[in-house]
Structure formats: C-alpha cells, structure tokens
Enzyme design. Sequence first.
Site, short mmCIF file in Angstrom:
data_model
loop_
_atom_site.label_atom_id
_atom_site.label_comp_id
_atom_site.label_asym_id
_atom_site.label_seq_id
_atom_site.Cartn_x
_atom_site.Cartn_y
_atom_site.Cartn_z
N LEU A 61 0.38 7.19 -0.41
CA LEU A 61 -0.88 7.78 -0.89
C LEU A 61 -1.06 9.15 -0.27
O LEU A 61 -0.88 9.34 0.94
CB LEU A 61 -2.06 6.89 -0.53
CG LEU A 61 -2.10 5.51 -1.17
CD1 LEU A 61 -3.34 4.75 -0.71
CD2 LEU A 61 -2.07 5.61 -2.68
N GLY A 101 2.77 -0.73 5.01
CA GLY A 101 2.07 -0.30 6.21
C GLY A 101 1.16 0.85 5.87
O GLY A 101 1.33 1.50 4.83
N SER A 102 0.18 1.08 6.69
CA SER A 102 -0.78 2.16 6.52
C SER A 102 -1.10 2.43 5.05
O SER A 102 -1.76 1.65 4.40
CB SER A 102 -0.29 3.42 7.23
OG SER A 102 -1.27 4.43 7.15
N ASP A 103 -0.58 3.53 4.51
CA ASP A 103 -0.86 3.89 3.11
C ASP A 103 0.41 3.87 2.26
O ASP A 103 0.52 4.58 1.27
CB ASP A 103 -1.52 5.27 3.05
CG ASP A 103 -0.64 6.39 3.59
OD1 ASP A 103 0.35 6.08 4.29
OD2 ASP A 103 -0.92 7.56 3.31
N GLU A 104 1.36 3.04 2.64
CA GLU A 104 2.63 2.94 1.92
C GLU A 104 2.72 1.61 1.18
O GLU A 104 2.43 0.55 1.74
CB GLU A 104 3.81 3.06 2.88
CG GLU A 104 3.91 4.40 3.55
CD GLU A 104 5.04 4.46 4.55
OE1 GLU A 104 5.46 5.58 4.88
OE2 GLU A 104 5.50 3.39 5.02
#
Length: 171
Positions: A61, A101-104
């Site tokens: 993102l 993970g995170s924005d992946e």
Amino acid sequence: IVGYLSDITQRKEAELKINRLAYFDTLTQLPNRSLFKQLVDQSLQQLRRKQTSGALLFIDLNRFKPVNDTFGRQIGDALLMQVARRFQQTLRNEDIIARLGSDEFAIALTDVNQYYHASLVAQKILSSLDAAFDIGIHELRVSASIGISLFPEDGMDADSLLQRADIAMFK
C-alpha cells in the site's frame, strides 16, 4: 469396570486458538505469510500436475505509513481491515490472499489461462482502492504498488515467486 471421563472442550478450544494465532493475521483474519506459503506450495503442486500456469501478486500500500503516523494505529488498523475486505471481494474463491505484514499483501492466482489475466486482476485490485475509505470522521485514500511473478517461468515454489514479485513491485 471403572471409567474415567474428562471434558476436553477447553483444551480443544485452546488448540484452535493457538492454531489461529500461528497461521492467521489477527487484524484482518487473512492467512499470514507462513500459511500463505503452505497454501501456495500446495496449489503449485496441483498446477504442475495439470500443467497449467499461475501467478503471484505482491501488493504494497502506498501512503499507508503517513496515515498510520498521522491518525494513529487504530485508524491504520481499520484501514487495513477495509482494504483486506475490498481485496477479498475482488477475487475468486479459489484465489489465495494473505497479509504478509504491515501494509503488504500477497495474492496467488491459481489456474491462470493467459498471463495477461494476472494484470487484469492487478487492475481490479487497484480499482478497488479508488473509492475513499470512510473511517470514523476521516475519509482516507490509499493506492498500491503491485509486482507480479508467474509460475512456472519465475519460480517453482512460493518463496521464489514471492521474492520475484517483490522485486517486480519495486521496479
């Protein structure tokens, strides 16, 4: 005759909870990286047998970090949940989606007839992000960068396909 009964309901519930924590993202309820790799490797075995193609999309993102830093983690988490829902609505039931993970995120497209179908799905994913996300009093917009790797040309397993799709995303 002597019998012994024991209620194992709590133990079974605990096992299910541990399994869920080990293999699913707690925020989006999507498979995590570990489960995604297992599912993709299983799908690749089937594709090999059928001698068909597949594709893997690696999605990052854009502008998520500033949203998270500016509005806080709660708003960022709500945004990720809505993004995950939109992605799921865009895909077929047989496609595999995960939050890495995170924005992946990653998506495995099984049984791709023509390679350009992967780019069509990527366009649909990008289009799903066009409308603003209403989170509380905030109207947020994000976009994404997507890299695509193809099976069998770019790799024969989940790790190599993820790596190549990640490289493609940065290019």
